[in-house]
Scaffold this active site. Structure first.
Site, PDB file in Angstrom:
ATOM      1  CG  HIS A   1      -2.009   1.085   1.049  1.00  0.00           C
ATOM      2  ND1 HIS A   1      -3.007   1.008   0.080  1.00  0.00           N
ATOM      3  CD2 HIS A   1      -2.157   2.627   1.511  1.00  0.00           C
ATOM      4  CE1 HIS A   1      -3.690   2.176  -0.024  1.00  0.00           C
ATOM      5  NE2 HIS A   1      -3.148   2.994   0.937  1.00  0.00           N
TER       6      HIS A   1
ATOM      7  CE1 TYR B   1      -1.963   7.765  -0.594  1.00  0.00           C
ATOM      8  CE2 TYR B   1      -1.843   5.475   0.382  1.00  0.00           C
ATOM      9  CZ  TYR B   1      -2.613   6.723   0.075  1.00  0.00           C
ATOM     10  OH  TYR B   1      -4.054   6.638   0.182  1.00  0.00           O
TER      11      TYR B   1
ATOM     12  CG  HIS C   1      -9.255   1.416  -7.346  1.00  0.00           C
ATOM     13  ND1 HIS C   1      -9.436   2.756  -7.006  1.00  0.00           N
ATOM     14  CD2 HIS C   1      -8.028   1.322  -6.638  1.00  0.00           C
ATOM     15  CE1 HIS C   1      -8.581   3.279  -5.915  1.00  0.00           C
ATOM     16  NE2 HIS C   1      -7.718   2.304  -5.721  1.00  0.00           N
ATOM     17  CG  PHE C   2      -4.035  -0.966  -9.589  1.00  0.00           C
ATOM     18  CD1 PHE C   2      -3.892  -0.616  -8.256  1.00  0.00           C
ATOM     19  CD2 PHE C   2      -3.017  -1.648 -10.179  1.00  0.00           C
ATOM     20  CE1 PHE C   2      -2.607  -0.801  -7.698  1.00  0.00           C
ATOM     21  CE2 PHE C   2      -1.848  -1.825  -9.272  1.00  0.00           C
ATOM     22  CZ  PHE C   2      -1.574  -1.295  -7.992  1.00  0.00           C
ATOM     23  CG  HIS C   3      -5.708   0.262 -15.260  1.00  0.00           C
ATOM     24  ND1 HIS C   3      -5.926  -1.070 -14.686  1.00  0.00           N
ATOM     25  CD2 HIS C   3      -4.849  -0.011 -16.622  1.00  0.00           C
ATOM     26  CE1 HIS C   3      -5.077  -2.010 -15.302  1.00  0.00           C
ATOM     27  NE2 HIS C   3      -4.196  -1.290 -16.396  1.00  0.00           N
TER      28      HIS C   3
ATOM     29  NE  ARG D   1      -6.894  -7.971  -8.958  1.00  0.00           N
ATOM     30  CZ  ARG D   1      -6.410  -7.187  -8.285  1.00  0.00           C
ATOM     31  NH1 ARG D   1      -6.451  -7.229  -7.108  1.00  0.00           N
ATOM     32  NH2 ARG D   1      -5.012  -6.706  -8.404  1.00  0.00           N
ATOM     33  NE  ARG D   2      -4.175 -11.259  -8.458  1.00  0.00           N
ATOM     34  CZ  ARG D   2      -4.728 -10.855  -7.125  1.00  0.00           C
ATOM     35  NH1 ARG D   2      -5.981 -11.418  -7.333  1.00  0.00           N
ATOM     36  NH2 ARG D   2      -4.309 -10.056  -6.475  1.00  0.00           N
TER      37      ARG D   2
END
Length: 568
Positions: A238, A242, A389-391, A454-455
């Site tokens: 995580h 950041y 979300h990641f993208h 996913r994956r």
């Protein structure tokens, strides 16, 4: 007769002398460009792997030559999530440190050593993945096992980044030693915060590599404590987000104001927001493990609360940026409620790309709240919602800001000009990226809400009826991914053009100054011992009991750090 007396020295604020910007030497520019070359080569390779993934998931394409889907999935995640980001960030931060506090010859030599170690590790890991010996995905979850070279390579990348971190710390220390009563340059302060966070966070993944994965993959251990390895990964995983995001914030706070002709809204607010990110970015990894058994729900809940604390510095940043935009516009005479907004430099790609990145962080942050919201997380956990979300966050907010940085940083380093034609191509590239990401990310979010995993390479996962329901969204992802790959090819073309074909000249390294009437920055903002102590206390509070439980309550008959997994 009265005599003049010197004003009493204020002990609680810094003297604002104004820091002179330094000129990057030829060797410093060469160092930063070396990082940029690796980053943009990684962008192309990783982007190609992403294109192949969305084509496969559409159900209308098969990989040629027996290529394993999970090989390209691993390449995509590792080379974009770890290599592209880490190399771009450290290169960019080296440029910031050289420009604000400078390098000694010895520091520069060590910075080159750090680059060499990172590059060697990256090459070792990349080759291992490409030959199909490390199909363990970006998270390298046990009991999936890779060849030892993969773990050794990733460890070398981390060690090389540590060398760079200590170089940055030394640069900052030496500057403070020469300027004891002065406020440190804002960008240098931000770099130190980010590298301090990175150093503390990577202790988790380094421990997992050295104590668990490398001995296990070499055959010195037959077992591995799976839950411990995942907990150590997310202790790192995580704050990694950041680590990607804070360099974008550096550009937003201290570079974008200069590009739009304004000044930094508040130096103190900027520093305090970074201090809060240091506190609350690390002790929150359990919110990625909310569905995993073996971790006490109380500690999961505590870390969910700590996760939500990062909303505070995020909102501080949003307030600061839009205050800067409005103040700058009104100083230029643009009145009305939104007059200042209409007259922002929309035709300047150095502003447009990061601004769209800022806007993308609004839905990205909302999705992050869902991901961390305990019971709500069960709806989307391990679905393609998370990929969407990641993208939005990493691949839009962060990457578009990095592109915006590249449009002025590359010409500055290479002695070229950002021409009107390159700027125009950059705007086209930004629009293509935005459109492609919107199509792909929205379809991923929707498919995730109806259960799309996913994956997985299997577009018909769940049966014929499920495949029919998902089909339109998977085709949309293929369309979006194709547009994104076109944008990547265009960005690589622009990168090459800026280096070799743009006319020679001097391009500005834009660093904004504070407002003329700004309040002095308090000295407590650089109380490093206190900030590090608070960070460590929060980490110990959040992780000591959960990790002790994982070690002590391992299955019967296994060593504390091990967990029998048979022949997996």
């Amino acid at each position: 007769m009265e005599t003049a007396t010197a004003p009493a020295k204020q002990s609680n604020v810094f003297r604002n002398k104004g820091t002179m910007e330094l000129r990057l030497s030829k060797n410093e520019r060469r160092l930063v460009m070396s990082y940029m070359y690796v980053a943009f080569i990684s962008l192309f390779i990783g982007g190609l792997m992403g294109l192949l993934q969305v084509l496969v998931r559409s159900g209308n394409f098969e990989l040629p030559w027996g290529i394993n889907y999970y090989t390209i999935l691993t390449v995509h995640g590792v080379i974009l999530g770890l290599v592209l980001t880490t190399f771009f960030i450290i290169g960019f931060q080296n440029a910031l440190m050289g420009k604000t506090v400078g390098y000694s010859k010895k520091q520069l030599n060590w910075a080159w050593i750090g680059f060499a170690v990172m590059t060697i590790g990256m090459i070792i890991a990349a080759i291992t993945i490409l030959v199909g010996k490390a199909n363990v995905l970006y998270t390298f979850y046990a009991p999936l096992q890779a060849h030892p070279a993969f773990y050794i390579g990733i460890t070398l990348v981390v060690v090389g980044s540590w060398i760079n971190a200590f170089v940055n710390f030394r640069q900052f220390y030496m500057w403070k030693k020469k300027h004891p009563d002065e406020k440190s340059p804002l960008l240098a302060f931000m770099v130190v915060i980010n590298m301090l966070m990175w150093l503390i966070a990577t202790l988790g993944v380094a421990t997992a590599m050295l104590v668990q994965f490398i001995p296990w993959s070499l055959g010195y251990k037959n077992t591995i404590n799976v839950l411990l390895s995942r907990t150590l990964f997310w202790y790192f995983g995580h704050p990694l987000v950041y680590f990607w995001l804070l360099p974008a914030y550096m550009a937003w706070y201290a570079i974008i104001p200069k590009i739009i002709g304004g000044k930094i809204f508040s130096d103190t607010l900027a520093r305090f927001s970074f201090i809060l990110f240091l506190f609350f970015s690390i002790p929150v990894g359990l919110h990625h493990q909310l569905t995993e058994p073996g971790l006490d729900s109380t500690w999961k809940f505590i870390q969910v609360i700590l996760t939500f604390m990062v909303v505070i510095p995020s909102l501080m940043t949003a307030f600061s940026m839009f205050a800067t935009f409005e103040i700058t516009g009104r100083k230029k005479g643009y009145g009305g409620l939104f007059g200042w907004l209409k007259h922002l430099p929309w035709s300047d790609v150095r502003f447009l790309a990061p601004f769209i990145g800022m806007l993308a962080f609004i839905p990205g942050g909302a999705g992050g709240i869902v991901n961390a919201s305990y019971q709500i997380n069960t709806l989307v956990h391990n679905t393609i919602w998370v990929t969407g979300h990641f993208h939005l966050t990493a691949a839009t907010t962060v990457v578009l800001t990095f592109f915006g940085i590249a449009y002025w940083l590359i010409p500055h380093l290479t002695g070229r000009k950002l021409t009107k034609s390159v700027n125009r191509l950059g705007i086209i590239q930004t629009i293509l990226w935005t459109v492609g990401m919107l199509i792909m990310s929205i379809s991923m979010h929707i498919q995730g809400l109806i259960g799309g995993p996913r994956r997985s390479a299997y577009s018909d996962y769940g049966g014929t009826a499920q495949a029919t329901e998902w089909g339109a969204y998977q085709m949309a992802q293929a369309v979006g991914g194709t547009i994104l790959f076109i944008a990547i090819v265009l960005m690589v073309y622009i990168f090459v053009k800026m280096i070799f074909f743009s006319p020679k000249g001097e391009e500005e390294f834009p660093i904004a100054q504070e407002e003329d009437n700004a309040e002095p920055t308090p000295r407590w903002t650089e109380n490093w011992k206190l900030w590090i102590a608070i960070t460590l206390v929060l980490i110990l509070f959040a992780y000591t009991v959960p990790i002790m439980d994982v070690i002590q309550n391992a299955p019967p008959g296994s060593a504390p750090f091990d967990w029998p997994i048979g022949n997996s």
